[in-house]
Write an enzyme that holds these catalytic residues in place. Structure first.
Site, PDB file in Angstrom:
ATOM      1  N   LYS A 186       0.834  -1.203   0.000  1.00 23.69           N
ATOM      2  CA  LYS A 186       0.000   0.000   0.000  1.00 23.69           C
ATOM      3  C   LYS A 186       0.879   1.267   0.000  1.00 23.69           C
ATOM      4  O   LYS A 186       2.096   1.184  -0.004  1.00 23.69           O
ATOM      5  CB  LYS A 186      -0.962  -0.018   1.187  1.00 23.69           C
ATOM      6  CG  LYS A 186      -1.843  -1.280   1.232  1.00 23.69           C
ATOM      7  CD  LYS A 186      -2.925  -1.309   0.159  1.00 23.69           C
ATOM      8  CE  LYS A 186      -3.489  -2.673  -0.124  1.00 23.69           C
ATOM      9  NZ  LYS A 186      -4.222  -3.339   0.923  1.00 23.69           N
TER      10      LYS A 186
HETATM   11  C1  LIG Z   1      -5.282  -4.369   1.274  1.00 23.81           C
HETATM   12  C2  LIG Z   1      -6.739  -4.203   1.280  1.00 23.81           C
HETATM   13  C3  LIG Z   1      -7.526  -4.628   2.366  1.00 23.81           C
HETATM   14  C4  LIG Z   1      -6.990  -5.424   3.511  1.00 23.81           C
HETATM   15  O1  LIG Z   1      -5.921  -4.820   4.125  1.00 23.81           O
HETATM   16  P1  LIG Z   1      -5.005  -5.673   5.144  1.00 23.81           P
HETATM   17  O2  LIG Z   1      -4.298  -4.609   5.916  1.00 23.81           O
HETATM   18  O3  LIG Z   1      -4.082  -6.477   4.287  1.00 23.81           O
HETATM   19  O4  LIG Z   1      -5.874  -6.514   5.969  1.00 23.81           O
HETATM   20  C5  LIG Z   1      -8.878  -4.339   2.334  1.00 23.81           C
HETATM   21  N1  LIG Z   1      -9.436  -3.687   1.301  1.00 23.81           N
HETATM   22  C6  LIG Z   1      -8.713  -3.293   0.232  1.00 23.81           C
HETATM   23  C7  LIG Z   1      -9.388  -2.574  -0.876  1.00 23.81           C
HETATM   24  C8  LIG Z   1      -7.354  -3.556   0.185  1.00 23.81           C
HETATM   25  O5  LIG Z   1      -6.650  -3.205  -0.884  1.00 23.81           O
END
Ligand SMILES: *Cc1c(COP(=O)(O)O)cnc(C)c1O
Length: 397
Positions: A186
């Site tokens: 991210k």
């Molecule tokens: C990455 C992601 C999640 C989950 O995030 P985590 O921190 O890995 O649990 C949820 N929704 C979206 C759209 C994502 O890209």
């Protein structure tokens, strides 16, 4: 090989984590509070509750919204599975509404048209970093008594304009709760990590309690131990109450120190990503078999914090399958990814809820042509050029 996404860690990040290792608190300490305060200020939300990933932030959003058995939760199918799974965690029915053809996000008109009376919440995802039409989604959902959860995992630090005013994801009036992820892929990272932001005092207080087993040490909220012979006033400093069934969803001080250090670089991360997106858009503008990311509103261009650079490729026109194209890119050192397989078509959703091909035709059509190209701040100009040349060469002139 240039991956499709990657973290950016520098010596300051490392020093920040090391200093926590030498301190008194590894978890539930001052770094957590400081990170929450800075993050809340960044997005313009009243409260921020740091948790161990965004999946549990979404779970907490369901719990504080009292979503449960008998309720329906509608999300976009063009997302990571966690956006929908949170509904199933609490015994609710995850459901899906088709996307629009501009932002590839939940379509407010489709949401209204497919509305069912048991819908208790809508999870609106900012795919790739671009917000859906949040005011329109909130209008549809709230008028019908449902809450709006914004899955901002792709859009950390980003925002949008509406009627001439600028808003941040997580800091506008059209979502009740917003969640963000700090997974390494991210926009900024804490290793694993997530955060829930809200302006609602009750939601924040309950989320904080459920993050740590449903336990509170806040004497103002104590309810007592029933027929205990000791009055509340006489309970000692050891006393705490478990008032609800909670979890251990805490984020550590190590991770929050990393988060604080990453926040300092976030504006630069976002800027670099925007610049790469602009370079890609220019370079690919004339390829007849490739569609660069469309915008719901061109005025949002300068507000988006891009997580993904996802293009639509007409593989028939290109004369090769997606696997062949991806392999050809890989052979030349360029990684790519397909985001997303429509969530309603995942075997779990077919099996448990009977969803099938045809439920969300636009999301399914989007998936057929989707390809995400490398986008992360550590990319060098040479990396960007390599991606551009390799993609252009997929179909020799
Ligand atoms: C990455 C992601 C999640 C989950 O995030 P985590 O921190 O890995 O649990 C949820 N929704 C979206 C759209 C994502 O890209």
């Amino acid at each position: 090989m240039i991956p499709y996404g990657k973290q950016f860690i520098d010596e300051d990040d490392i020093a920040a984590v090391v200093s926590v290792l030498k301190s008194d608190f590894l978890t539930s300490g001052p770094q957590v509070e400081a990170f929450e305060a800075e993050f809340a200020a960044l997005v313009g939300a009243k409260h921020a509750v740091a948790v161990c990933n965004a999946t549990v932030a979404l779970h907490l959003a369901m719990l504080v919204g009292k979503v449960g058995i008998g309720d329906r939760v509608v999300s976009s199918p063009n997302t990571f599975v966690a956006s929908a799974n949170c509904a199933a965690f609490v015994g609710a029915t995850p459901d899906f509404c088709d996307i629009d053809s501009d932002s590839y996000n939940l379509c407010p008109e489709a949401l209204a048209a497919s509305w069912q009376d048991d819908t208790k919440a809508v999870v609106a995802v900012a795919y790739a970093g671009q917000s859906p039409d949040m005011p329109a989604i909130a209008e549809v959902a709230r008028k019908r008594g449902a809450m709006v959860i914004e899955d901002g995992c792709h859009g950390i630090g980003g925002g949008f304009t509406h009627e001439g005013k600028d808003y941040k994801i997580g800091g506008h009036p059209w979502a009740d709760i917003t969640t963000f992820s700090f997974h390494p892929v991210k926009t900024m990272t804490t290793g694993e990590g997530g955060i829930l932001v809200t302006d609602n005092d009750d939601y924040a207080q309950l989320a904080r309690k459920l993050r740590s087993h449903g336990i509170t040490r806040d004497a103002n909220t104590f309810t007592g131990l029933g027929d205990s012979s000791v009055s509340l006033q006489e309970q000692g400093s050891w006393y705490y109450e478990m008032q609800d069934l909670g979890y251990n969803y805490r984020l550590t001080d190590l991770q929050c120190a990393l988060g604080l250090s990453q926040l300092k670089k976030l504006p630069a991360f976002i800027e670099r990503r925007r610049k790469i997106v602009a370079q890609y858009n220019t370079a690919f503008a004339d390829l007849p078999w490739l569609q660069t990311p469309k915008l719901l509103n061109t005025k949002n261009a300068g507000h988006i914090s891009w997580h993904l650079y996802s293009v639509q490729i007409d593989f028939a026109a290109l004369g090769q399958s997606r696997s062949e194209a991806m392999e050809s890119l890989r052979d030349q050192g360029v990684g790519s990814q397909v985001l997303y397989i429509p969530v309603h078509l995942q075997p779990y959703y077919r099996k448990e809820f009977g969803y099938a091909v045809g439920k969300c035709p636009k999301a399914e059509a989007y998936y057929e042509k989707a390809l995400s190209l490398p986008l992360f701040p550590k990319m060098s100009d040479a990396d960007v050029d390599l991606v551009i040349q390799t993609v252009k060469n997929l179909k020799p002139l």
